[in-house]
Design a protein around this motif. Structure first.
Motif, short mmCIF file in Angstrom:
data_model
loop_
_atom_site.label_atom_id
_atom_site.label_comp_id
_atom_site.label_asym_id
_atom_site.label_seq_id
_atom_site.Cartn_x
_atom_site.Cartn_y
_atom_site.Cartn_z
N MET A 192 -11.74 2.75 0.74
CA MET A 192 -11.21 2.70 2.09
C MET A 192 -12.17 1.89 2.97
O MET A 192 -13.36 1.78 2.67
N MET A 193 -11.66 1.37 4.04
CA MET A 193 -12.44 0.51 4.92
C MET A 193 -13.72 1.20 5.37
O MET A 193 -13.71 2.35 5.82
N GLY B 55 -0.75 7.55 3.47
CA GLY B 55 -0.80 8.34 4.69
C GLY B 55 -2.22 8.55 5.18
O GLY B 55 -2.49 8.59 6.39
N ILE B 56 -3.15 8.69 4.24
CA ILE B 56 -4.57 8.85 4.58
C ILE B 56 -5.20 7.49 4.90
O ILE B 56 -5.89 7.31 5.90
N VAL B 57 -4.94 6.52 4.04
CA VAL B 57 -5.62 5.23 4.12
C VAL B 57 -5.20 4.44 5.36
O VAL B 57 -6.03 3.84 6.04
N GLY C 138 0.78 -1.24 0.00
CA GLY C 138 0.00 0.00 0.00
C GLY C 138 0.80 1.28 0.00
O GLY C 138 0.24 2.37 -0.14
N CYS C 139 2.13 1.18 0.15
CA CYS C 139 2.97 2.39 0.21
C CYS C 139 4.20 2.20 -0.68
O CYS C 139 5.33 2.20 -0.19
N LEU D 119 -4.16 -4.87 6.52
CA LEU D 119 -4.69 -4.11 5.39
C LEU D 119 -3.82 -4.34 4.17
O LEU D 119 -2.61 -4.07 4.18
N GLU D 120 -4.44 -4.84 3.10
CA GLU D 120 -3.75 -4.96 1.82
C GLU D 120 -4.35 -3.92 0.87
O GLU D 120 -5.31 -4.19 0.15
#
Length: 274
Positions: free
Chosen positions: A212-213, A252-254, A9-10, A238-239
């Motif tokens: 997003m979740m 950074g947001i997610v 994710g990053c 979280l994937e």
């Protein structure tokens, strides 16, 4: 249950930023699936013989675990079994050196079903589980592709050694691609589940769109309730597929939202227990 995020994710973050985010967010673990431009974890410099000790000491001091080495090895594609075998062997050796308990493998490249050779995959999986067991590592096969059908996965896992084999339950895929409820999935494969992935999505005009979740319709809370009831104490990771989907929101947001949302859900579970 413990919280973690995958480095998938990053994709643009260097290790120092990954570590700082994990520490600031107070997550329990980091799953390794590529760092910057290097997807092949055994070649990542922070884990080589020169730097590995410092990296592991840094993580230990912060109480952050390396939860899983997530390989890209596919076992069921008819044209590339040897490539998958060597990749897994390389990851097993890295897991031995770093003390990481799990390695992820897949049946195929796509999250949804595509043609595969299940007999080839089972034979290769059993072979590689034997190699993993010798090194004290467990090889987890993900609920993706045809194995997102939990009945097929249950049959696939018959006869495997629980000391070296298990299932990575990607909660999203059985629901999204086979219409399974978490109860159906866990009922079929719960005894094999050793690690989990979460992500959320919706279908718009027949097209899968990751969210997003809590902004999609994947029944995350139902899955957490089932895991909690089964006494699961492992990671919920979280994937966020940012590396493959550049249009997705920034990590950074997610990641911050994920931790906040998951802590809310886990608090709700605790209230239910009372």
């Amino acid at each position: 249950m413990k919280l973690a995020f995958s480095t998938l994710g990053c994709p643009n973050w260097p290790w120092r930023e990954i570590y700082a985010a994990a520490k600031d967010l107070q997550v329990d673990g980091i799953e390794i699936r590529g760092i910057e431009n290097e997807m092949y974890a055994p070649r990542v410099r922070i884990f080589d013989d020169t730097n590995r000790g410092v990296t592991l000491a840094q993580l230990s001091s912060a109480g952050i675990a390396l939860t899983q080495l997530t390989s890209g090895a596919t076992l069921g594609m008819p044209d590339s079994p040897s490539a998958g075998r060597q990749e897994v062997l390389d990851y097993i050796e890295m897991a031995r050196k770093t003390g990481v308990p799990y390695i992820r493998v897949m049946i195929s490249n796509q999250p949804g079903p595509e043609p595969v050779d299940l007999d080839q995959a089972k034979a290769l999986y059993l072979e590689l589980c034997g190699a993993a067991k010798e090194k004290g590592v467990c090889l987890l096969i993900e609920t993706n592709g045809v194995l997102a059908d939990s009945k097929v996965m249950a049959e696939f896992m018959e006869g495997t050694d629980p000391a070296a084999a298990g299932v990575l339950w990607d909660i999203h895929h059985p629901y999204r691609f086979f219409g399974e409820s978490p109860a159906q999935t866990f009922g079929n494969i719960g005894k094999y589940v050793k690690n989990t992935h979460v992500k959320d999505s919706v279908l718009q005009d027949g097209k899968l769109t990751y969210r997003m979740m809590g902004y999609g319709d994947v029944p995350i809370y139902d899955a957490l309730r089932i895991l909690d009831g089964a006494g699961y104490q492992g990671f919920v990771t979280l994937e966020w597929t940012k590396r493959w989907n550049k249009e997705l929101q920034e990590p950074g947001i997610v990641f911050y939202h994920y931790v906040s949302y998951m802590k809310y859900l886990l608090d709700e579970l605790e209230k239910e227990r009372k």
